[in-house]
Write a protein that holds these residues in place. Structure first.
Motif, short mmCIF file in Angstrom:
data_model
loop_
_atom_site.label_atom_id
_atom_site.label_comp_id
_atom_site.label_asym_id
_atom_site.label_seq_id
_atom_site.Cartn_x
_atom_site.Cartn_y
_atom_site.Cartn_z
N ARG A 145 11.60 -8.92 6.20
CA ARG A 145 11.01 -7.96 5.70
C ARG A 145 9.75 -8.02 4.46
NH1 ARG A 145 15.77 -2.86 6.16
NH2 ARG A 145 16.50 -3.43 8.01
N LYS A 146 10.56 -9.50 3.47
CA LYS A 146 9.88 -9.27 2.42
C LYS A 146 8.24 -9.88 2.65
CE LYS A 146 12.32 -14.19 1.53
NZ LYS A 146 12.82 -14.33 0.36
N TYR A 147 8.18 -11.14 3.78
CA TYR A 147 7.28 -11.77 4.08
C TYR A 147 6.35 -10.44 5.40
CZ TYR A 147 10.50 -16.37 4.02
OH TYR A 147 11.45 -17.07 2.95
N PHE A 148 6.53 -9.92 6.32
CA PHE A 148 6.46 -9.31 6.68
C PHE A 148 5.32 -7.82 5.92
CE2 PHE A 148 6.18 -4.77 9.00
CZ PHE A 148 4.87 -4.83 9.52
N MET A 149 6.24 -7.24 5.48
CA MET A 149 5.57 -6.42 3.97
C MET A 149 4.46 -7.60 3.01
SD MET A 149 7.20 -3.49 5.26
CE MET A 149 5.96 -2.95 3.98
N SER A 150 4.44 -8.59 2.86
CA SER A 150 3.21 -9.03 1.85
C SER A 150 2.18 -9.09 2.99
CB SER A 150 4.34 -10.26 1.17
OG SER A 150 4.98 -10.94 2.29
N ASN A 152 1.92 -8.34 6.00
CA ASN A 152 1.12 -7.33 6.05
C ASN A 152 0.54 -6.42 5.28
OD1 ASN A 152 0.47 -5.95 8.98
ND2 ASN A 152 2.55 -4.12 8.52
N SER A 153 0.62 -6.43 4.40
CA SER A 153 -0.24 -5.12 3.20
C SER A 153 -1.51 -5.35 3.31
CB SER A 153 1.29 -4.95 2.35
OG SER A 153 0.52 -6.82 1.41
N VAL A 155 -3.92 -7.05 4.98
CA VAL A 155 -4.74 -6.90 5.86
C VAL A 155 -4.65 -5.59 6.95
CG1 VAL A 155 -3.91 -6.68 8.90
CG2 VAL A 155 -3.33 -8.98 7.77
N LEU A 156 -4.04 -4.72 6.34
CA LEU A 156 -4.04 -3.39 5.84
C LEU A 156 -4.90 -2.56 4.59
CD1 LEU A 156 0.50 -1.68 6.77
CD2 LEU A 156 -1.94 -1.55 8.20
N GLU A 157 -4.74 -3.47 4.05
CA GLU A 157 -5.54 -3.08 2.93
C GLU A 157 -6.58 -3.51 3.31
OE1 GLU A 157 -3.90 -5.05 -0.18
OE2 GLU A 157 -2.04 -3.90 -0.71
N ALA A 158 -7.07 -4.52 4.08
CA ALA A 158 -8.76 -5.22 4.16
C ALA A 158 -9.42 -3.65 5.28
CB ALA A 158 -8.03 -5.80 4.73
N ILE A 159 -8.20 -3.39 6.22
CA ILE A 159 -8.11 -2.83 7.45
C ILE A 159 -8.54 -0.97 6.72
CG2 ILE A 159 -8.26 -1.38 9.69
CD1 ILE A 159 -7.18 -4.09 10.14
N GLY A 160 -7.58 -0.60 5.70
CA GLY A 160 -8.43 0.39 4.89
C GLY A 160 -9.91 1.05 4.34
N GLY A 161 -9.82 -0.32 3.91
CA GLY A 161 -11.33 -0.23 2.91
C GLY A 161 -12.30 -0.10 3.95
N MET A 162 -12.30 -0.38 4.66
CA MET A 162 -12.85 -0.71 6.00
C MET A 162 -13.36 1.29 6.24
SD MET A 162 -12.78 -3.30 8.91
CE MET A 162 -13.73 -2.24 10.09
N PHE A 163 -12.07 2.08 6.76
CA PHE A 163 -12.31 3.34 6.57
C PHE A 163 -12.61 4.03 5.20
CE2 PHE A 163 -9.00 2.16 10.13
CZ PHE A 163 -9.80 3.00 10.77
N GLU A 164 -12.17 3.02 3.91
CA GLU A 164 -12.76 4.27 2.92
C GLU A 164 -14.37 4.06 2.94
OE1 GLU A 164 -13.09 5.50 0.14
OE2 GLU A 164 -10.98 5.80 0.65
N GLN A 165 -14.48 2.84 3.00
CA GLN A 165 -15.56 2.60 2.63
C GLN A 165 -16.86 3.45 4.01
OE1 GLN A 165 -16.67 -1.65 3.67
NE2 GLN A 165 -15.72 -1.97 1.78
N ALA A 166 -16.15 3.49 5.48
CA ALA A 166 -16.89 4.54 6.07
C ALA A 166 -16.75 6.19 5.63
CB ALA A 166 -16.09 4.20 7.35
N LYS A 167 -15.70 6.73 4.84
CA LYS A 167 -16.10 7.67 4.44
C LYS A 167 -17.22 7.92 3.28
CE LYS A 167 -10.46 8.43 5.19
NZ LYS A 167 -9.45 8.82 4.47
N ASN A 178 -6.20 6.68 3.71
CA ASN A 178 -6.63 4.77 5.08
C ASN A 178 -5.12 4.91 5.34
OD1 ASN A 178 -9.08 5.87 3.64
ND2 ASN A 178 -8.67 4.86 2.44
N ALA A 179 -4.04 4.27 4.72
CA ALA A 179 -2.98 3.36 5.48
C ALA A 179 -3.10 4.33 6.73
CB ALA A 179 -1.80 3.97 3.96
N ASN A 180 -2.92 5.93 7.30
CA ASN A 180 -2.36 5.92 8.12
C ASN A 180 -3.48 5.72 9.51
OD1 ASN A 180 0.19 7.54 7.84
ND2 ASN A 180 -0.66 9.05 6.74
N LEU A 181 -4.93 6.09 9.01
CA LEU A 181 -5.79 5.47 9.71
C LEU A 181 -5.92 3.94 10.02
CD1 LEU A 181 -8.67 7.10 8.23
CD2 LEU A 181 -7.88 8.14 9.92
#
Length: 222
Positions: A145-150, A152-153, A155-167, A178-181
């Motif tokens: 889990r520690k490997y996945f969470m660190s 994956n977070s 990647v999620l932050e990078a893609i979440g940032g794209m959604f934030e910028q689009a908003k 953004n996390a759910n998107l």
């Protein structure tokens, strides 16, 4: 007792035999080359066998070396899994960076990421297959889990940032987090990969282009 001494023993009755040539790191191989062979073998093993059924012996056989030699590079199977995950994510990060270019609108950013998935599937099918199982494996195996969470977070932050910028640019009107998107986007894509890898009748290209049709409002008839 050293590894060399251990290899000089007859494993059936404990009597000594002449030492055989070690199958550790091949002569002339650099540490980087050996690491690459280990990780590529691990990727194949984890993808085809699953985490629980993969051993250092399996990985060593694929890398052309002995099991003890792998411990010079990775202290545990979980650490090796984390390094394998890093290897796959290293292939994804440049695509995410390319998609997040400021001169692309959000629709084009999403298309870049989706088509990058098709390219990764075509060029490295085991990498996408591995990614599609990581969430399940990390849920099943607590040590992962520690490997996945660190990883994956990031990647999620990078893609979440794209959604934030689009908003902020007014390109999307969704008020969802953004996390759910990001979860929706990644989950949809990984789901397609998982389904495609278990089917003989599907095309990843067609599946991705169907998502793009939805994005471009070409899916539903007026």
């Amino acid at each position: 007792m050293t590894i060399e001494d251990d290899q000089a023993l007859d494993t059936d009755n404990g009597t000594r035999e002449p030492k055989k040539k070690r199958a550790g790191r091949p002569q002339g191989s650099s540490r980087e080359m050996t690491t690459a062979r280990i990780l590529n073998s691990a990727l194949t093993c984890f993808t085809r066998r699953g985490y629980a059924n993969t051993t250092f012996k399996h990985v060593a056989q694929g890398a052309g070396m002995t099991s003890p030699a792998i411990y010079q590079y990775y202290s545990s199977k979980a650490e090796l899994y984390g390094a394998t995950l890093d290897l796959v994510y290293q292939r994804l990060i440049p695509e995410i960076q390319m998609a997040s270019r400021a001169d692309l609108n959000f629709r084009e950013q999403i298309k870049v990421l989706l088509r990058a998935t098709v390219e990764l599937q075509a060029n490295a099918p085991e990498a996408t297959a591995f990614l599609s199982t990581v969430a399940v494996e990390s849920h099943r195996e607590e040590e992962l889990r520690k490997y996945f969470m660190s990883r994956n977070s990031n990647v999620l932050e990078a893609i979440g940032g794209m959604f934030e910028q689009a908003k902020a640019r007014g390109e999307i009107k969704s008020t969802r987090s953004n996390a759910n998107l990001a979860m929706f986007f990644l989950g949809s894509t990984i789901g397609m990969v998982l389904y495609h890898n278990g089917s003989e009748d599907t095309s990843m290209q067609e599946g991705i282009e169907t998502m793009i049709d939805l994005i471009d409002n070409r899916f539903f008839s007026d």
